[in-house]
Scaffold this motif. Structure first.
Motif, mmCIF file in Angstrom:
data_model
loop_
_atom_site.group_PDB
_atom_site.id
_atom_site.type_symbol
_atom_site.label_atom_id
_atom_site.label_comp_id
_atom_site.label_asym_id
_atom_site.label_seq_id
_atom_site.Cartn_x
_atom_site.Cartn_y
_atom_site.Cartn_z
ATOM 1 N N GLU A 127 0.825 -1.203 0.000
ATOM 2 C CA GLU A 127 0.000 0.000 0.000
ATOM 3 C C GLU A 127 0.865 1.262 0.000
ATOM 4 O O GLU A 127 0.527 2.262 -0.619
ATOM 5 N N GLU A 128 1.973 1.224 0.729
ATOM 6 C CA GLU A 128 2.879 2.367 0.808
ATOM 7 C C GLU A 128 3.981 2.199 -0.223
ATOM 8 O O GLU A 128 4.356 1.081 -0.581
ATOM 9 N N CYS A 129 4.521 3.308 -0.704
ATOM 10 C CA CYS A 129 5.568 3.253 -1.712
ATOM 11 C C CYS A 129 6.757 4.113 -1.294
ATOM 12 O O CYS A 129 6.592 5.302 -0.990
ATOM 13 N N PHE A 130 7.927 3.505 -1.260
ATOM 14 C CA PHE A 130 9.172 4.230 -1.054
ATOM 15 C C PHE A 130 9.637 4.677 -2.435
ATOM 16 O O PHE A 130 9.885 3.845 -3.308
ATOM 17 N N THR A 131 9.754 5.976 -2.658
ATOM 18 C CA THR A 131 9.907 6.530 -3.997
ATOM 19 C C THR A 131 11.347 6.925 -4.331
ATOM 20 O O THR A 131 12.228 6.926 -3.475
ATOM 21 N N VAL A 132 11.532 7.308 -5.588
ATOM 22 C CA VAL A 132 12.821 7.850 -6.030
ATOM 23 C C VAL A 132 13.172 9.103 -5.233
ATOM 24 O O VAL A 132 14.334 9.323 -4.867
ATOM 25 N N ALA A 133 12.178 9.931 -4.940
ATOM 26 C CA ALA A 133 12.428 11.125 -4.119
ATOM 27 C C ALA A 133 12.940 10.737 -2.734
ATOM 28 O O ALA A 133 13.827 11.400 -2.173
ATOM 29 N N ASP A 134 12.403 9.655 -2.186
ATOM 30 C CA ASP A 134 12.903 9.160 -0.899
ATOM 31 C C ASP A 134 14.347 8.689 -1.019
ATOM 32 O O ASP A 134 15.172 8.941 -0.135
ATOM 33 N N ARG B 70 8.922 -0.241 -9.235
ATOM 34 C CA ARG B 70 8.943 0.580 -8.031
ATOM 35 C C ARG B 70 9.582 -0.144 -6.840
ATOM 36 O O ARG B 70 10.001 0.498 -5.882
ATOM 37 N N ASP B 71 9.677 -1.487 -6.899
ATOM 38 C CA ASP B 71 10.255 -2.241 -5.791
ATOM 39 C C ASP B 71 11.786 -2.173 -5.750
ATOM 40 O O ASP B 71 12.392 -2.469 -4.714
ATOM 41 N N ILE C 52 29.425 8.355 14.994
ATOM 42 C CA ILE C 52 28.737 9.580 14.572
ATOM 43 C C ILE C 52 27.240 9.321 14.493
ATOM 44 O O ILE C 52 26.786 8.166 14.458
ATOM 45 N N ALA C 53 26.462 10.387 14.451
ATOM 46 C CA ALA C 53 25.009 10.274 14.389
ATOM 47 C C ALA C 53 24.551 9.982 12.965
ATOM 48 O O ALA C 53 25.126 10.477 11.999
ATOM 49 N N PHE C 54 23.508 9.177 12.860
ATOM 50 C CA PHE C 54 22.856 8.921 11.574
ATOM 51 C C PHE C 54 21.385 8.671 11.871
ATOM 52 O O PHE C 54 21.021 7.622 12.392
ATOM 53 N N GLU C 55 20.539 9.641 11.580
ATOM 54 C CA GLU C 55 19.120 9.560 11.936
ATOM 55 C C GLU C 55 18.251 9.934 10.740
ATOM 56 O O GLU C 55 17.915 11.098 10.537
ATOM 57 N N PRO C 56 17.873 8.962 9.930
ATOM 58 C CA PRO C 56 16.961 9.256 8.819
ATOM 59 C C PRO C 56 15.586 9.665 9.343
ATOM 60 O O PRO C 56 15.210 9.318 10.467
ATOM 61 N N SER C 57 14.842 10.381 8.541
ATOM 62 C CA SER C 57 13.555 10.909 8.986
ATOM 63 C C SER C 57 12.544 9.791 9.219
ATOM 64 O O SER C 57 12.601 8.722 8.592
ATOM 65 N N ALA C 58 11.594 10.071 10.108
ATOM 66 C CA ALA C 58 10.569 9.085 10.434
ATOM 67 C C ALA C 58 9.704 8.764 9.222
ATOM 68 O O ALA C 58 9.339 7.596 8.996
ATOM 69 N N GLY C 59 9.372 9.776 8.424
ATOM 70 C CA GLY C 59 8.537 9.542 7.255
ATOM 71 C C GLY C 59 9.214 8.641 6.241
ATOM 72 O O GLY C 59 8.593 7.721 5.693
ATOM 73 N N LEU C 60 10.488 8.883 5.987
ATOM 74 C CA LEU C 60 11.250 8.058 5.061
ATOM 75 C C LEU C 60 11.305 6.620 5.563
ATOM 76 O O LEU C 60 11.080 5.668 4.805
ATOM 77 N N CYS C 61 11.605 6.453 6.843
ATOM 78 C CA CYS C 61 11.692 5.108 7.427
ATOM 79 C C CYS C 61 10.342 4.410 7.424
ATOM 80 O O CYS C 61 10.268 3.197 7.210
ATOM 81 N N HIS C 62 9.282 5.165 7.661
ATOM 82 C CA HIS C 62 7.934 4.587 7.632
ATOM 83 C C HIS C 62 7.625 4.020 6.250
ATOM 84 O O HIS C 62 7.146 2.875 6.127
ATOM 85 N N ARG C 63 7.895 4.785 5.212
ATOM 86 C CA ARG C 63 7.598 4.312 3.859
ATOM 87 C C ARG C 63 8.479 3.121 3.484
ATOM 88 O O ARG C 63 8.010 2.179 2.823
ATOM 89 N N LEU C 64 9.724 3.124 3.916
ATOM 90 C CA LEU C 64 10.604 1.992 3.634
ATOM 91 C C LEU C 64 10.129 0.752 4.387
ATOM 92 O O LEU C 64 10.102 -0.352 3.832
ATOM 93 N N ARG C 65 9.761 0.928 5.631
ATOM 94 C CA ARG C 65 9.272 -0.201 6.438
ATOM 95 C C ARG C 65 8.021 -0.813 5.829
ATOM 96 O O ARG C 65 7.915 -2.032 5.679
ATOM 97 N N GLU C 66 7.067 0.046 5.463
ATOM 98 C CA GLU C 66 5.803 -0.470 4.962
ATOM 99 C C GLU C 66 5.921 -1.059 3.562
ATOM 100 O O GLU C 66 5.265 -2.047 3.241
ATOM 101 N N HIS C 67 6.774 -0.469 2.731
ATOM 102 C CA HIS C 67 6.947 -0.999 1.373
ATOM 103 C C HIS C 67 7.573 -2.389 1.422
ATOM 104 O O HIS C 67 7.236 -3.261 0.609
#
Length: 204
Positions: free
Chosen positions: A11-18, A131-132, A154-169
């Motif tokens: 249902e969710e899509c991790f995109t090229v923009a992501d 898209r996969d 060092i710190a590495f913290e991707p955004s919650a929205g990006l991670c959400h779409r990756l997780r769901e895809h």
């Protein structure tokens, strides 16, 4: 040739923009830490930070070749290893990462939605839609970037929205059950990805 099993639609899509946003983050993180000792181990993997980053970039190139091949049975031989090896430096790896991301985006954008190509070879050949192949690359990149960050301290913290779409895809992908663990669904998608891939270690 019979078409192999295909990834289920998500249902969710991790995109090229992501992917572009993730590439920006990884590139900035690596460049900011370019002066550090990259010969140290990356997190809990056996490779050095430099070798792990080199592998991560290769994992972005690979799906572009998988999709471009239109193969259904096995990974293509061409493009099977685009690592920099002994030539690798953080700066060159960032250049290569951007090249890989742009190449993957171009191949995905060029493919008709109906196209299918091999996306996983083990344990059985599995095909995916265009898209996969973007989250296929991003999953390797984001987790190995975490490994490198842990190794470098060092710190590495991707955004919650990006991670959400990756997780769901990728939620239904066999990698979570075959190679790692069941993927959780909490209000912290980055933590879910790290826990499922066995990367929440020593409190990091």
């Amino acid at each position: 040739m019979n078409e192999r099993a295909t990834l289920a639609e998500s249902e969710e899509c991790f995109t090229v923009a992501d992917l572009n946003a993730l590439t920006d983050l990884v590139a900035a993180t690596w460049l900011a830490a370019a002066h550090r000792d990259w010969s140290v181990p990356a997190g809990n993997v056996e490779w050095s930070c430099l070798s792990t980053a080199d592998h991560a970039v290769d994992c972005v190139y690979a799906p572009a070749f998988f999709l471009a091949s239109r193969g259904l049975d096995r990974y293509p031989v061409a493009g099977s290893d685009l690592t920099l090896g002994a030539r690798a430096t953080p700066e060159l790896l960032v250049d290569s990462l951007w090249l890989a991301s742009r190449m993957l985006a171009a191949v995905v954008n060029d493919a008709e939605p109906s196209v299918r190509a091999i996306i996983f070879q083990r344990p059985d050949a599995l095909t995916g839609a265009p898209r996969d192949f973007v989250p296929r690359a991003a999953l390797e990149l984001i987790l190995h970037a975490h490994d490198v960050a842990v190794g470098l301290g060092i710190a590495f913290e991707p955004s919650a929205g990006l991670c959400h779409r990756l997780r769901e895809h990728t939620r239904q992908w066999p990698v979570w059950k075959a190679a790692w663990n069941d993927l959780g669904r909490t209000d912290d998608p980055w933590d879910d990805l790290l826990k499922a891939s066995a990367r929440r270690y020593d409190g990091s």
